[in-house]
Design an enzyme around this catalytic site. Structure first.
Site, PDB file in Angstrom:
ATOM      1  N   LYS A   1       7.332   3.519  -9.438  1.00  0.00           N
ATOM      2  CA  LYS A   1       7.273   3.804 -10.881  1.00  0.00           C
ATOM      3  C   LYS A   1       7.447   5.267 -11.277  1.00  0.00           C
ATOM      4  CE  LYS A   1       2.356   4.693 -11.118  1.00  0.00           C
ATOM      5  NZ  LYS A   1       1.138   4.671 -11.865  1.00  0.00           N
TER       6      LYS A   1
ATOM      7  N   LYS B   1      13.695  -1.713 -14.955  1.00  0.00           N
ATOM      8  CA  LYS B   1      12.916  -2.574 -15.869  1.00  0.00           C
ATOM      9  C   LYS B   1      13.853  -3.394 -16.749  1.00  0.00           C
ATOM     10  CE  LYS B   1       8.973  -1.567 -14.288  1.00  0.00           C
ATOM     11  NZ  LYS B   1       8.291  -2.543 -13.457  1.00  0.00           N
TER      12      LYS B   1
ATOM     13  N   ARG C   1       3.224   9.261 -28.521  1.00  0.00           N
ATOM     14  CA  ARG C   1       3.262   8.040 -27.717  1.00  0.00           C
ATOM     15  C   ARG C   1       2.178   7.081 -28.199  1.00  0.00           C
ATOM     16  NH1 ARG C   1       7.022  10.565 -26.449  1.00  0.00           N
ATOM     17  NH2 ARG C   1       7.813  11.136 -24.392  1.00  0.00           N
TER      18      ARG C   1
ATOM     19  N   TYR D   1      14.621   4.318 -12.696  1.00  0.00           N
ATOM     20  CA  TYR D   1      13.386   3.536 -12.846  1.00  0.00           C
ATOM     21  C   TYR D   1      13.455   2.685 -14.111  1.00  0.00           C
ATOM     22  CZ  TYR D   1       8.794   2.219 -14.435  1.00  0.00           C
ATOM     23  OH  TYR D   1       7.742   1.480 -14.931  1.00  0.00           O
TER      24      TYR D   1
ATOM     25  N   LEU E   1       0.814  -1.221   0.000  1.00  0.00           N
ATOM     26  CA  LEU E   1       0.000   0.000   0.000  1.00  0.00           C
ATOM     27  C   LEU E   1       0.851   1.278   0.000  1.00  0.00           C
ATOM     28  CD1 LEU E   1      -2.853  -1.111   2.481  1.00  0.00           C
ATOM     29  CD2 LEU E   1      -2.823  -1.281  -0.011  1.00  0.00           C
TER      30      LEU E   1
ATOM     31  N   SER F   1       8.286  -2.326 -19.558  1.00  0.00           N
ATOM     32  CA  SER F   1       7.881  -1.015 -20.067  1.00  0.00           C
ATOM     33  C   SER F   1       8.572  -0.708 -21.390  1.00  0.00           C
ATOM     34  CB  SER F   1       8.280   0.037 -19.027  1.00  0.00           C
ATOM     35  OG  SER F   1       8.150   1.332 -19.555  1.00  0.00           O
TER      36      SER F   1
ATOM     37  N   LEU G   1       0.609  12.610 -18.350  1.00  0.00           N
ATOM     38  CA  LEU G   1      -0.240  13.527 -19.113  1.00  0.00           C
ATOM     39  C   LEU G   1      -1.731  13.440 -18.740  1.00  0.00           C
ATOM     40  CD1 LEU G   1      -0.673  15.522 -21.455  1.00  0.00           C
ATOM     41  CD2 LEU G   1      -0.613  13.582 -23.031  1.00  0.00           C
TER      42      LEU G   1
HETATM   43  P1  NAD Z   1       0.939   1.603  -9.086  1.00  0.00           P
HETATM   44  O1  NAD Z   1       1.903   2.374  -8.262  1.00  0.00           O
HETATM   45  O2  NAD Z   1      -0.450   2.084  -9.188  1.00  0.00           O
HETATM   46  O3  NAD Z   1       0.900   0.075  -8.600  1.00  0.00           O
HETATM   47  C1  NAD Z   1       2.019  -0.567  -8.045  1.00  0.00           C
HETATM   48  C2  NAD Z   1       1.594  -1.179  -6.740  1.00  0.00           C
HETATM   49  O4  NAD Z   1       2.718  -1.859  -6.168  1.00  0.00           O
HETATM   50  C3  NAD Z   1       1.130  -0.144  -5.721  1.00  0.00           C
HETATM   51  O5  NAD Z   1      -0.132  -0.531  -5.213  1.00  0.00           O
HETATM   52  C4  NAD Z   1       2.197  -0.185  -4.622  1.00  0.00           C
HETATM   53  O6  NAD Z   1       1.646   0.068  -3.346  1.00  0.00           O
HETATM   54  C5  NAD Z   1       2.734  -1.588  -4.769  1.00  0.00           C
HETATM   55  N1  NAD Z   1       4.112  -1.809  -4.340  1.00  0.00           N
HETATM   56  C6  NAD Z   1       5.231  -1.131  -4.678  1.00  0.00           C
HETATM   57  N2  NAD Z   1       6.315  -1.645  -4.070  1.00  0.00           N
HETATM   58  C7  NAD Z   1       5.874  -2.707  -3.334  1.00  0.00           C
HETATM   59  C8  NAD Z   1       6.497  -3.649  -2.485  1.00  0.00           C
HETATM   60  N3  NAD Z   1       7.804  -3.625  -2.248  1.00  0.00           N
HETATM   61  N4  NAD Z   1       5.735  -4.597  -1.901  1.00  0.00           N
HETATM   62  C9  NAD Z   1       4.404  -4.636  -2.114  1.00  0.00           C
HETATM   63  N5  NAD Z   1       3.754  -3.779  -2.884  1.00  0.00           N
HETATM   64  C10 NAD Z   1       4.477  -2.818  -3.503  1.00  0.00           C
HETATM   65  O7  NAD Z   1       1.595   1.452 -10.556  1.00  0.00           O
HETATM   66  P2  NAD Z   1       0.957   0.900 -11.897  1.00  0.00           P
HETATM   67  O8  NAD Z   1       0.861   2.037 -12.842  1.00  0.00           O
HETATM   68  O9  NAD Z   1      -0.225   0.072 -11.636  1.00  0.00           O
HETATM   69  O10 NAD Z   1       2.160  -0.003 -12.403  1.00  0.00           O
HETATM   70  C11 NAD Z   1       2.178  -1.400 -12.200  1.00  0.00           C
HETATM   71  C12 NAD Z   1       3.444  -1.954 -12.836  1.00  0.00           C
HETATM   72  O11 NAD Z   1       3.489  -1.628 -14.215  1.00  0.00           O
HETATM   73  C13 NAD Z   1       4.736  -1.397 -12.218  1.00  0.00           C
HETATM   74  O12 NAD Z   1       5.684  -2.433 -12.200  1.00  0.00           O
HETATM   75  C14 NAD Z   1       5.138  -0.332 -13.221  1.00  0.00           C
HETATM   76  O13 NAD Z   1       6.518  -0.097 -13.199  1.00  0.00           O
HETATM   77  C15 NAD Z   1       4.708  -0.983 -14.518  1.00  0.00           C
HETATM   78  N6  NAD Z   1       4.476  -0.027 -15.612  1.00  0.00           N
HETATM   79  C16 NAD Z   1       3.612   1.021 -15.424  1.00  0.00           C
HETATM   80  C17 NAD Z   1       3.412   1.944 -16.447  1.00  0.00           C
HETATM   81  C18 NAD Z   1       2.514   3.125 -16.248  1.00  0.00           C
HETATM   82  O14 NAD Z   1       2.639   4.083 -17.007  1.00  0.00           O
HETATM   83  N7  NAD Z   1       1.601   3.128 -15.293  1.00  0.00           N
HETATM   84  C19 NAD Z   1       4.051   1.748 -17.689  1.00  0.00           C
HETATM   85  C20 NAD Z   1       4.901   0.651 -17.853  1.00  0.00           C
HETATM   86  C21 NAD Z   1       5.116  -0.240 -16.802  1.00  0.00           C
HETATM   87  C1  WQD Z   2       3.296  11.531 -22.199  1.00  0.00           C
HETATM   88  C2  WQD Z   2       3.523  12.703 -23.144  1.00  0.00           C
HETATM   89  C3  WQD Z   2       5.081  14.328 -22.302  1.00  0.00           C
HETATM   90  C4  WQD Z   2       2.670  15.690 -18.934  1.00  0.00           C
HETATM   91  C5  WQD Z   2       6.172   7.613 -18.632  1.00  0.00           C
HETATM   92  C6  WQD Z   2       7.409   6.864 -18.249  1.00  0.00           C
HETATM   93  C7  WQD Z   2       7.449   5.539 -18.939  1.00  0.00           C
HETATM   94  C8  WQD Z   2       6.166   4.758 -18.719  1.00  0.00           C
HETATM   95  C9  WQD Z   2       4.970   5.573 -19.024  1.00  0.00           C
HETATM   96  C10 WQD Z   2       6.441   3.299 -16.826  1.00  0.00           C
HETATM   97  C11 WQD Z   2       4.992  13.125 -23.228  1.00  0.00           C
HETATM   98  C12 WQD Z   2       3.705  14.924 -22.442  1.00  0.00           C
HETATM   99  C13 WQD Z   2       3.130  15.019 -20.054  1.00  0.00           C
HETATM  100  C14 WQD Z   2       2.317  17.039 -19.042  1.00  0.00           C
HETATM  101  C15 WQD Z   2       2.872  16.978 -21.382  1.00  0.00           C
HETATM  102  N1  WQD Z   2       6.016   4.372 -17.352  1.00  0.00           N
HETATM  103  N2  WQD Z   2       3.242  15.664 -21.245  1.00  0.00           N
HETATM  104  N3  WQD Z   2       2.428  17.647 -20.269  1.00  0.00           N
HETATM  105  O1  WQD Z   2       6.837  10.245 -20.269  1.00  0.00           O
HETATM  106  O2  WQD Z   2       5.736   8.950 -22.153  1.00  0.00           O
HETATM  107  O3  WQD Z   2       6.198   7.826 -20.033  1.00  0.00           O
HETATM  108  O4  WQD Z   2       5.034   6.828 -18.328  1.00  0.00           O
HETATM  109  O5  WQD Z   2       7.137   2.442 -17.250  1.00  0.00           O
HETATM  110  O6  WQD Z   2       8.542   4.847 -18.445  1.00  0.00           O
HETATM  111  O7  WQD Z   2       8.545   7.637 -18.609  1.00  0.00           O
HETATM  112  O8  WQD Z   2       4.406   9.509 -20.102  1.00  0.00           O
HETATM  113  O9  WQD Z   2       2.304  10.595 -19.440  1.00  0.00           O
HETATM  114  O10 WQD Z   2       4.486  11.515 -18.555  1.00  0.00           O
HETATM  115  O11 WQD Z   2       3.924  11.815 -20.953  1.00  0.00           O
HETATM  116  O12 WQD Z   2       2.956  17.570 -22.459  1.00  0.00           O
HETATM  117  O13 WQD Z   2       1.930  17.707 -18.069  1.00  0.00           O
HETATM  118  O14 WQD Z   2       2.833  13.840 -22.626  1.00  0.00           O
HETATM  119  O15 WQD Z   2       6.072  15.258 -22.681  1.00  0.00           O
HETATM  120  O16 WQD Z   2       5.224  13.525 -24.553  1.00  0.00           O
HETATM  121  P1  WQD Z   2       5.880   9.223 -20.703  1.00  0.00           P
HETATM  122  P2  WQD Z   2       3.742  10.869 -19.667  1.00  0.00           P
END
Ligand code: NAD
Ligand code: WQD
Length: 342
Positions: free
Chosen positions: A86, A155, A233, A151, A34, A126, A202
């Protein structure tokens, strides 16, 4: 009923995946510490599916807690490992915290799976592992680039750990999904993204601006080498993304994987610019977005989108939710959050 262990299952993508798993006939047990979600998410899941998933508050970066969990749940057939920190910017400030949390949790989970004979793992990777690719769209064979942030590096390192373990643990099936940009919320508006403080991403920034919580959305750059100058994106609907996990789990449980370490791009295959996204949001919701163009954000890449052929053909998965529907769901979720606060 097959039991799936979902780490990070109260988080954004995890909670949507729990819903899809339950609706596909799986039993789910969640562990989450959490640190970036709250227990109320279980209510949202239960409202949608009628089933409250089992939950334990556990820090998976702690080996003892993780082993204790696995020793008590020997009937788990597969694990989906979402739990991770993340926030890209925060990871630059706190690299050790990110490496410790994201690497240790994966190693603890895989180590316990080996110890207790659990063979199947799906991992959240990712598109960040590609960096700014030289050729677009990116396929799974596109070379990975040095990560821009700790970060992103976690990955890439987690993928490497999975690859190396798979080489010697022939009985284990490890599968990584490389998500592009997940957005949106469940159409019921019972679950969605819960951004902490000022959003970096965003869509939460945009919906908070329209809701009046933020004054104005900054569009980071209009001088990129793209048709309208703003960055591109591949925005993937979170329910489509959740479904990809169900498909991946089935592939492993049914022994249909072609190698014991596999990885797939999970996106729509379509690149959308920031300005196009704003226009699509306005069309989908009838709301006006107050924005202005500002300078580029440090560390941003210009453009990336997925070639999803492998996921389409091998997994039999495809993104289906239209972008405007995704954006309407994101707005409905923002309105729901607003009501909760009042
Ligand atoms: P999120 O933060 O909403 O969910 C991650 C959950 O993991 C959270 O509920 C957090 O409390 C829990 N957590 C973190 N460290 C923990 C630990 N040590 N033990 C137990 N629980 C733990 O994030 P999300 O957006 O749902 O992302 C889920 C996964 O997808 C992550 O691995 C993230 O890196 C990956 N990912 C997310 C995105 C994105 O843009 N949201 C993109 C690519 C990859
Ligand atoms: C999207 C686009 C910004 C905010 C991130 C992580 C990536 C992955 C996904 C986990 C970009 C633009 C954003 C704002 C804007 N996560 N933007 N104004 O940066 O593509 O990816 O999340 O693995 O690893 O880096 O996502 O939603 O931040 O941005 O113009 O206030 O929107 O420049 O082009 P990003 P984002």
């Amino acid at each position: 009923m097959k039991k799936i262990f979902v780490t990070g299952g109260t988080g954004y993508i995890g909670s949507h995946t729990v819903v899809e798993l339950q609706q596909s006939g799986f039993e789910v047990i969640i562990a989450d510490n959490l640190c970036n979600s709250n227990i109320g998410v279980l209510d949202g899941i239960e409202q949608i599916t009628g089933i409250r998933p089992a939950f334990e508050q556990i820090d998976l970066a702690d080996e003892k807690q993780t082993r204790d969990f696995f020793s008590r749940h020997r009937d788990v057939e597969a694990v989906i490992h979402f739990a991770a920190l993340k926030a890209v910017g925060e990871s630059v400030q706190k690299p050790l915290e990110y490496y410790r949390n994201n690497l240790n949790s994966l190693m603890n989970v895989i180590g316990c799976m080996r110890e207790y004979g659990i063979r199947n793992l799906v991992f959240s990777s990712s598109c960040t592992v590609y960096g700014q690719a030289d050729v677009l769209p990116v396929t799974e064979t596109t070379p990975r680039k040095q990560a821009e942030s700790p970060y992103g590096n976690t990955k890439a390192m987690c993928e490497d750990i999975m690859r190396d373990v798979a080489k010697v643990e022939k009985g284990m099936n490890l599968l990584a999904l490389r998500y592009f940009n997940p957005i949106g919320a469940h159409p019921s508006a019972c679950i969605g993204e819960l951004p902490n403080g000022v959003p970096n991403n965003l869509i939460p920034y945009l919906t908070q601006t329209v809701a009046g919580i933020r004054e104005q959305l900054s569009v980071f750059g209009d001088d990129y080498n793209t048709p309208d100058g703003s960055a591109i994106r591949d925005y993937i609907d979170v329910v489509d993304l959740a479904r990809a996990h169900v498909v991946a789990i089935r592939r492993l449980l049914e022994g249909k994987n072609k190698a014991n370490y596999e990885y797939f791009n999970i996106g729509t295959g379509r690149g959308v610019s920031v300005l196009e996204l704003i226009q699509a949001f306005e069309r989908a919701t009838g709301e006006k977005v107050n924005y202005r163009i500002t300078g580029r954000r440090a560390g941003d890449i210009e453009k990336v989108w997925a070639d999803t052929t492998l996921a389409n053909t091998e997994l039999g998965w495809k993104a289906v939710v239209p972008l405007e529907e995704t954006l309407a769901n994101a707005w409905r979720w923002q309105q729901h959050l607003g009501k909760m606060k009042k």
